[in-house]
Design a protein around this motif. Structure first.
Motif, short mmCIF file in Angstrom:
data_model
loop_
_atom_site.label_atom_id
_atom_site.label_comp_id
_atom_site.label_asym_id
_atom_site.label_seq_id
_atom_site.Cartn_x
_atom_site.Cartn_y
_atom_site.Cartn_z
N ALA A 1 0.83 -1.21 0.00
CA ALA A 1 0.00 0.00 0.00
C ALA A 1 0.86 1.25 0.00
O ALA A 1 0.57 2.22 -0.71
N ARG A 2 1.94 1.24 0.79
CA ARG A 2 2.83 2.41 0.84
C ARG A 2 3.47 2.66 -0.52
O ARG A 2 3.52 3.80 -1.01
N GLU A 3 3.98 1.61 -1.17
CA GLU A 3 4.62 1.79 -2.47
C GLU A 3 3.63 2.26 -3.53
O GLU A 3 3.95 3.12 -4.35
N ALA A 4 2.41 1.72 -3.48
CA ALA A 4 1.40 2.14 -4.45
C ALA A 4 1.00 3.60 -4.23
O ALA A 4 0.75 4.35 -5.18
N PHE A 5 0.93 4.02 -2.97
CA PHE A 5 0.61 5.41 -2.66
C PHE A 5 1.69 6.34 -3.22
O PHE A 5 1.38 7.35 -3.88
N GLU A 6 2.96 6.02 -2.94
CA GLU A 6 4.05 6.88 -3.42
C GLU A 6 4.08 6.90 -4.94
O GLU A 6 4.37 7.94 -5.55
N GLN A 7 3.80 5.78 -5.58
CA GLN A 7 3.79 5.73 -7.04
C GLN A 7 2.69 6.63 -7.59
O GLN A 7 2.89 7.35 -8.57
N ALA A 8 1.53 6.59 -6.95
CA ALA A 8 0.43 7.46 -7.40
C ALA A 8 0.81 8.92 -7.29
O ALA A 8 0.53 9.72 -8.19
N VAL A 9 1.46 9.30 -6.18
CA VAL A 9 1.85 10.70 -5.99
C VAL A 9 2.87 11.12 -7.04
O VAL A 9 2.78 12.23 -7.60
#
Length: 741
Positions: free
Chosen positions: A90-98
């Motif tokens: 979830a953390r990696e996907a959040f940073e990728q989205a940003v």
């Protein structure tokens, strides 16, 4: 704009906040309650009043015994549903989205009662509404004769102890403001039970004539709502459910024993009262602690024995040995309680270990811990109790104050097989009556569950059951059914009841039953983890299977398309907490006894000598600020250490911003966020990464890195580079060398 000004060892930073740009505008809660369970939806409205995309961090409390089962946000006319994922994924996907310019929201659990929410890429001028769905149990109130719903709204600073005691100390340290106007919070409660009288609230003004009631206030205390219902009939009741076609069914067992037909046999108690006298307990919490302790002392008979242990920065015993509660012993104990004062930190574990030592085989050993629970190293305490609890001993907890740390109070009661009582600053008389009832003779003890239908139960240790007082347990059951056998001991002999469990078809029953079991099971596992057991795989699987947040599973919601330009500079904001109602700034180390300021920045604003203003001016010219004082300096009458600032103000070969940058790895890329401390000409097309003492020149990704431009104070720049080696300690942009954390 939030400006940090002080770092305290008590787990908080003092900040100033500009209400004109503070992103969190309002909070509302809708709760639907019936038959011991509540479904609450929290709605938070955030607004970006800056000209740049905004990244918001908001640490928020949620019920320690609640399950977060839904997460979403509304941006414009779009509703984005979240989904549960492994925490790191979830953390990696959040940073990728940003990085890609998409709006995303992430909810991570740091403690059972403490969560961190991040919103990335909130567009300029836009408003986003976050919704969080929580399912939680209600507490039975013997005094009210009905149910009580409690929901937290503010996080109190937590004492972090020595540097090794709280590994995530920086993450759970709170930004606290003493001046920002309160953020409004409104509550709509729908009560579906048959009421025997009007509901009451010990915390907020209450309006309505049922079944809907309205409460209003601000984010500075727990919300407490109680309502009386018809007396519960003696019963052993099982409610079953099955999510989809899961291989296991779940159940919720409720035990309500009958009232005794004769007076209970007198029994002797060894009662030890552990009292938190740390600084955060000053004022009204200390007054309530004393009142409750005196009531407990008054309930003891001559055949009982008492110990009183207080813990602050050190552990203090009232007497070296247990004292019999004859009249002279009682009067001496009451006089000692009057001498207690609040000060210092919160070192609890030595007192816990001493309290668990059994003294008499024929006595009931009861430990009552009264505390606000405001520590960050809860695992140490829970582990001590899990390992050292002797047979026949019960540990009850009393959470005192308007925002107690329920990760500790609920977990400690769970580990000790006792009850958790919560005492706001308005209902001490009711709390005394509740506690006396809960430490009285139970009707069912040593409750055990067996049978062909049973797979697992949570809690692993069911609490002793009082007359007319329901006890509940979550279960996993074989879908084909079978038998469930409940056994226990009573004052008059053995108790045994057999329940025939029918087959549970797919998609059967209320959805709330399944996450209720999962949350109970996770809480058991976290206590086992505190005692050194390996539980992570099961905790993670429970979160994924039942769709609930845990320490290892997080909620993520993200747009599919870009909402902002990923090469534009951004703003970052951490929403501050206010101090909970009744808590003093002095009690948590945010303000010393002197009227003089406790930090260089505060001192300079209040008319410090010219030499100090020159030092400050020099740092502003260089883009840096003096280091905050050490904790021991915070309460001094005079602030010291400006000599160090004079030395630090010598010309430096490179300039460091007042805050370090941060680095996040996403696959084979590094995302580095750099806070801008002063106006600069920014060009990060080519940068140096300092890794293990060696500089590496690399090219940034122009599609995700902040474009060359004039950046101003308060903005944040982003650098994205391809990199598979160790994380850098510094990044150099032109002549500007920035440490990364």
């Amino acid at each position: 704009m939030i400006q940090p000004s002080l770092l305290s060892s008590t787990g908080c930073r003092l900040v100033t906040a500009d209400g004109r740009t503070l992103s969190l505008r309002q909070v509302s809660i809708d709760v639907d309650a019936h038959h011991g369970l509540a479904q609450a939806q929290v709605r938070q409205t955030f607004e970006n009043r800056f000209d740049e995309p905004l990244r918001v961090t908001y640490q928020m409390p949620l019920p320690a015994d609640g399950a977060v089962v839904g997460y979403a946000f509304v941006l414009g006319d779009r509703r984005i549903e979240g989904r549960i994922r492994r925490r790191q994924d979830a953390r990696e996907a959040f940073e990728q989205a940003v990085v890609e310019g998409r709006t995303a929201a992430l909810l991570e659990e740091d403690r059972s009662s403490l969560f961190t929410q991040e919103i990335g890429n909130l567009p300029p001028g836009a408003t986003v509404e976050i919704t969080i769905d929580v399912e939680q149990p209600l507490a039975w109130s013997t005094v009210v004769g009905g149910w009580t719903w409690r929901f937290p709204t503010v996080i109190a600073p937590r004492f972090l102890g020595r540097s090794s005691q709280t590994p995530d100390a920086e993450r759970i340290t709170q930004n606290v403001t003493l001046s920002e106007p309160q953020i409004p919070c409104s509550v709509t409660a729908t009560l579906r039970d048959t009421l025997t009288a009007s509901p009451t609230s010990a915390s907020h003004a209450l309006e309505g004539d049922g079944p809907r009631f309205e409460l209003g206030g601000t984010l500075d205390r727990d919300i407490v709502l109680s309502w009386p219902v018809a007396p519960l009939s003696p019963t052993v009741e099982l409610e079953t459910a099955r999510l989809g076609d899961h291989a296991e069914a779940t159940g919720r067992l409720t035990l309500v024993p009958p009232h005794p037909t004769s007076a209970p046999t007198p029994w002797h108690r060894d009662l030890i009262v552990l009292l938190d006298t740390s600084g955060s307990m000053g004022g009204a919490p200390m007054a309530h602690l004393k009142a409750i302790t005196k009531a407990l002392i008054g309930s003891l008979s001559s055949g009982d024995r008492l110990e009183i242990v207080s813990f602050g920065s050190r552990v203090t015993r009232w007497q070296p040995h247990p004292t019999s509660m004859d009249e002279s012993g009682r009067q001496a104990a009451l006089a000692y309680v009057d001498t207690l004062r609040a000060s210092g930190g919160t070192y609890m574990h030595e007192g816990i270990l001493e309290a668990l030592k059994p003294l008499r085989d024929e006595a009931c050993r009861q430990v009552v811990v009264m505390t606000d629970g405001l520590i960050g190293f809860e695992d140490q305490i829970l582990g001590h109790v899990r390992k050292a609890l002797p047979a026949g001993c019960r540990v009850h907890t009393v959470g005192v104050g308007s925002a107690p740390n329920r990760t500790l109070t609920e977990g400690l009661a769970r580990a000790g097989g006792g009850y958790e009582a919560l005492v706001g600053l308005e209902n001490v008389d009711q709390a005394v009556a509740e506690l006396l009832a809960r430490t009285a003779e139970p009707l069912l003890v040593d409750v055990e569950l067996q049978g062909s239908a049973l797979i697992t139960q949570a809690p692993a240790r069911i609490v002793d059951v009082l007359a007319g007082h329901p006890a509940t347990a979550g279960l996993t059951l074989r879908p084909e059914g079978g038998q469930l056998v409940v056994t226990a001991r009573t004052p008059t002999g053995a108790f045994r009841q057999v329940i025939d469990v029918p087959a549970t078809p797919p998609n059967h029953g209320r959805r709330v039953v399944a996450p209720r079991y999962a949350r109970q099971r996770v809480a058991d596992l976290e206590v086992a983890r505190a005692a050194g057991e390996s539980v992570d795989a099961e905790v993670e699987q429970l979160g994924l299977t039942y769709g609930t947040a845990t320490r290892l599973t997080s909620w993520l919601a993200e747009t599919e398309r870009s909402t902002v330009d990923p090469t534009a500079p951004t703003r970052e904001q951490t929403v501050p907490q206010v101090l909970p109602y009744g808590m003093s700034a002095e009690g948590v180390g945010l303000r010393g006894r002197s009227r003089r300021a406790a930090s260089p920045s505060m001192a300079l604003r209040s008319g410090a000598p010219k030499k100090r203003r020159k030092v400050r001016a020099k740092f502003q010219e260089l883009g840096s600020a003096p280091k905050a004082p050490a904790p021991s300096e915070i309460v001094r009458e005079e602030f010291e250490g400006f000599e160090e600032f004079d030395k630090a103000a010598e010309p430096m070969p490179t300039v460091t911003p007042h805050r370090p940058g941060s680095v996040q790895r996403i696959g084979n890329r590094l995302v580095i966020r750099v806070p801008i401390a002063f106006d600069i000409d920014w060009d990060a097309t080519s940068i140096l990464l300092a890794v293990n003492g060696t500089d590496h020149r690399v090219s940034s990704d122009p599609a995700a890195t902040t474009a060359p431009s004039r950046l101003t104070t308060g903005q944040t720049a982003t650098i994205v580079v391809e990199w598979e080696g160790d994380l850098p300690s510094h990044v150099q942009v032109g002549d500007w060398r920035v440490p990364v954390a």
